[in-house]
Write a protein that holds these residues in place. Structure first.
Motif, PDB file in Angstrom:
ATOM      1  N   GLN A  53       0.815  -1.208   0.000  1.00 16.66           N
ATOM      2  CA  GLN A  53       0.000   0.000   0.000  1.00 16.66           C
ATOM      3  C   GLN A  53       0.855   1.267   0.000  1.00 16.66           C
ATOM      4  O   GLN A  53       0.554   2.235  -0.701  1.00 16.66           O
ATOM      5  N   GLU A  54       1.928   1.257   0.785  1.00 17.25           N
ATOM      6  CA  GLU A  54       2.825   2.420   0.815  1.00 17.25           C
ATOM      7  C   GLU A  54       3.483   2.635  -0.552  1.00 17.25           C
ATOM      8  O   GLU A  54       3.625   3.774  -1.017  1.00 17.25           O
ATOM      9  N   LEU A  55       3.905   1.549  -1.181  1.00 17.53           N
ATOM     10  CA  LEU A  55       4.526   1.657  -2.503  1.00 17.53           C
ATOM     11  C   LEU A  55       3.561   2.254  -3.522  1.00 17.53           C
ATOM     12  O   LEU A  55       3.961   3.055  -4.373  1.00 17.53           O
ATOM     13  N   ARG A  56       2.306   1.869  -3.422  1.00 13.85           N
ATOM     14  CA  ARG A  56       1.317   2.337  -4.410  1.00 13.85           C
ATOM     15  C   ARG A  56       0.831   3.760  -4.154  1.00 13.85           C
ATOM     16  O   ARG A  56       0.557   4.499  -5.092  1.00 13.85           O
ATOM     17  N   ASN A  57       0.739   4.110  -2.889  1.00 11.26           N
ATOM     18  CA  ASN A  57       0.022   5.343  -2.562  1.00 11.26           C
ATOM     19  C   ASN A  57       0.837   6.447  -1.913  1.00 11.26           C
ATOM     20  O   ASN A  57       0.407   7.603  -1.908  1.00 11.26           O
ATOM     21  N   GLY A 116      30.417   2.081   4.520  1.00 12.49           N
ATOM     22  CA  GLY A 116      29.260   2.799   5.039  1.00 12.49           C
ATOM     23  C   GLY A 116      28.329   3.217   3.930  1.00 12.49           C
ATOM     24  O   GLY A 116      28.778   3.760   2.915  1.00 12.49           O
ATOM     25  N   LEU A 117      27.039   2.965   4.102  1.00 10.77           N
ATOM     26  CA  LEU A 117      26.064   3.385   3.097  1.00 10.77           C
ATOM     27  C   LEU A 117      25.967   4.914   3.095  1.00 10.77           C
ATOM     28  O   LEU A 117      25.891   5.524   4.164  1.00 10.77           O
ATOM     29  N   PRO A 118      25.970   5.535   1.915  1.00 10.03           N
ATOM     30  CA  PRO A 118      25.986   7.002   1.828  1.00 10.03           C
ATOM     31  C   PRO A 118      24.608   7.632   2.023  1.00 10.03           C
ATOM     32  O   PRO A 118      24.152   8.445   1.214  1.00 10.03           O
ATOM     33  N   PHE A 119      23.941   7.255   3.119  1.00 11.53           N
ATOM     34  CA  PHE A 119      22.606   7.773   3.409  1.00 11.53           C
ATOM     35  C   PHE A 119      22.497   8.089   4.898  1.00 11.53           C
ATOM     36  O   PHE A 119      23.186   7.494   5.729  1.00 11.53           O
ATOM     37  N   GLU A 120      21.613   9.027   5.211  1.00  9.13           N
ATOM     38  CA  GLU A 120      21.417   9.434   6.597  1.00  9.13           C
ATOM     39  C   GLU A 120      20.745   8.324   7.413  1.00  9.13           C
ATOM     40  O   GLU A 120      20.075   7.446   6.859  1.00  9.13           O
ATOM     41  N   ASP A 121      20.916   8.382   8.709  1.00 10.43           N
ATOM     42  CA  ASP A 121      20.226   7.446   9.591  1.00 10.43           C
ATOM     43  C   ASP A 121      18.719   7.551   9.375  1.00 10.43           C
ATOM     44  O   ASP A 121      18.166   8.657   9.253  1.00 10.43           O
ATOM     45  N   GLY A 122      18.041   6.406   9.341  1.00 11.19           N
ATOM     46  CA  GLY A 122      16.582   6.396   9.267  1.00 11.19           C
ATOM     47  C   GLY A 122      16.000   7.108   8.067  1.00 11.19           C
ATOM     48  O   GLY A 122      14.965   7.764   8.190  1.00 11.19           O
ATOM     49  N   SER A 123      16.649   6.978   6.915  1.00 13.76           N
ATOM     50  CA  SER A 123      16.190   7.721   5.730  1.00 13.76           C
ATOM     51  C   SER A 123      15.515   6.854   4.668  1.00 13.76           C
ATOM     52  O   SER A 123      14.971   7.377   3.700  1.00 13.76           O
ATOM     53  N   ILE A 124      15.515   5.525   4.837  1.00 11.75           N
ATOM     54  CA  ILE A 124      14.998   4.609   3.819  1.00 11.75           C
ATOM     55  C   ILE A 124      13.813   3.827   4.383  1.00 11.75           C
ATOM     56  O   ILE A 124      13.876   3.266   5.476  1.00 11.75           O
ATOM     57  N   ASP A 125      12.717   3.749   3.604  1.00 13.18           N
ATOM     58  CA  ASP A 125      11.522   3.030   4.056  1.00 13.18           C
ATOM     59  C   ASP A 125      11.643   1.517   3.878  1.00 13.18           C
ATOM     60  O   ASP A 125      11.125   0.749   4.692  1.00 13.18           O
ATOM     61  N   PHE A 126      12.312   1.086   2.806  1.00 12.52           N
ATOM     62  CA  PHE A 126      12.436  -0.348   2.520  1.00 12.52           C
ATOM     63  C   PHE A 126      13.830  -0.629   1.973  1.00 12.52           C
ATOM     64  O   PHE A 126      14.235  -0.072   0.956  1.00 12.52           O
ATOM     65  N   VAL A 127      14.572  -1.487   2.675  1.00 10.31           N
ATOM     66  CA  VAL A 127      15.935  -1.851   2.273  1.00 10.31           C
ATOM     67  C   VAL A 127      15.912  -3.290   1.778  1.00 10.31           C
ATOM     68  O   VAL A 127      15.474  -4.196   2.509  1.00 10.31           O
TER      69      VAL A 127
END
Length: 286
Positions: A53-57, A116-127
């Motif tokens: 649902q999150e992916l779609r909406n 280290g992944l080049p992203f901020e802490d808590g910045s990705i919804d689905f890994v």
């Protein structure tokens, strides 16, 4: 076979290091595309985490595919299916994109998770990450990889890993010979080929996720209908593309080709199957 039965598992992918030339790149692309189609058929889709649902909406729902490969099969397909979401493919190598590629919801980053992944802490919804069992040592898995996946995931977000094993009880003698060579190769590189058994513990040690796991047993060979045929094509492609295994097994190229032919016969006789394992975790909200 019941999940409670004791089984002997062996990893089967990847079997070779990064492509060194155009031929190896082409072989790698073929294997990656076959893997994608096979996994989609086994699991009935591209993910099991409850994020449909999150992916779609949801606008700007962020998805990260770690180790997307040069073909980027998974992320190319899923990004087309969900145009509102934002997708990032990350790999050590540059992607080989279709000539007509033009998606504004997909970007690629060339980077190394071990740095280290080049992203901020808590910045990705689905890994998302799959079939990288042999890419890291056990220490790297525990001290860097799992911690980085958890770090960049948002509280309430999901992390999903997929690995492939083969049950030794369903293998013939030639198949076991291939596996022994693979395990020796892993050990030579300092890799624990059975790391999938440790992954849940590594996740739990972060004290930041609720972890779930599923296993599916799938056939290899014509005896398993369309799924089995696709699996056989995948595994034959893996073995055929690995010249390094010829050296490990210590046979001539002709003998190696004969071994592959024997493998194709054995999976029918022994009704061989492989094991698909999904780990999917939700990051705990504070």
């Amino acid at each position: 076979m019941s999940r409670d039965q004791k089984i002997t598992k062996y990893p089967l992918y990847p079997l070779y290091p990064f492509p060194k030339n155009d031929l190896e790149l082409e072989q790698d692309a073929k294997c990656s595309k076959l893997l994608h189609e096979l996994m989609k058929k086994v699991w009935g889709g591209n993910f099991v985490s409850p994020i449909e649902q999150e992916l779609r909406n949801k606008k700007d729902f962020k998805v990260l595919d770690v180790g997307c490969g040069t073909t980027c099969s998974w992320i190319l397909e899923i990004s087309k299916t969900y145009p509102l979401a934002k997708f990032i493919g990350l790999d050590l190598l540059s992607p080989l994109l279709p000539k007509d590629f033009s998606q504004n919801n997909l970007q690629f980053v060339q980077s190394d998770i071990l740095k280290g992944l080049p992203f901020e802490d808590g910045s990705i919804d689905f890994v998302h990450m799959r079939c990288l069992t042999a890419a890291f040592t056990e220490r790297q898995w525990e001290e860097v990889v799992i911690k980085e996946l958890v770090r960049v995931c948002k509280p309430g977000g999901w992390i999903e890993l997929l690995e492939i094993d083969v049950d030794g009880k369903s293998l013939g003698p030639t198949s076991k010979r291939f596996i022994s060579a693979c395990m020796a190769k892993f050990e030579n590189r300092g890799v624990n080929g059975l790391i999938s058994e440790e992954i849940p513990e590594f996740f739990e040690s972060t004290n930041q996720v609720e972890i779930y796991a599923e296993e599916k047993y799938s056939p290899i060979g014509n005896w398993g209908d369309e799924l089995g045929k696709l699996a056989l094509e995948f595994f034959v492609s893996i073995f055929s593309s690995s010249d390094e295994l010829i050296d490990w097994i210590r046979v001539s190229k002709e003998e190696y080709e004969h071994m592959i032919a024997q493998y194709i016969k054995e999976v029918e006789i022994y009704r061989s199957y492989f094991i698909n394992i999904k780990f999917y975790c939700q990051k705990i909200t504070s």
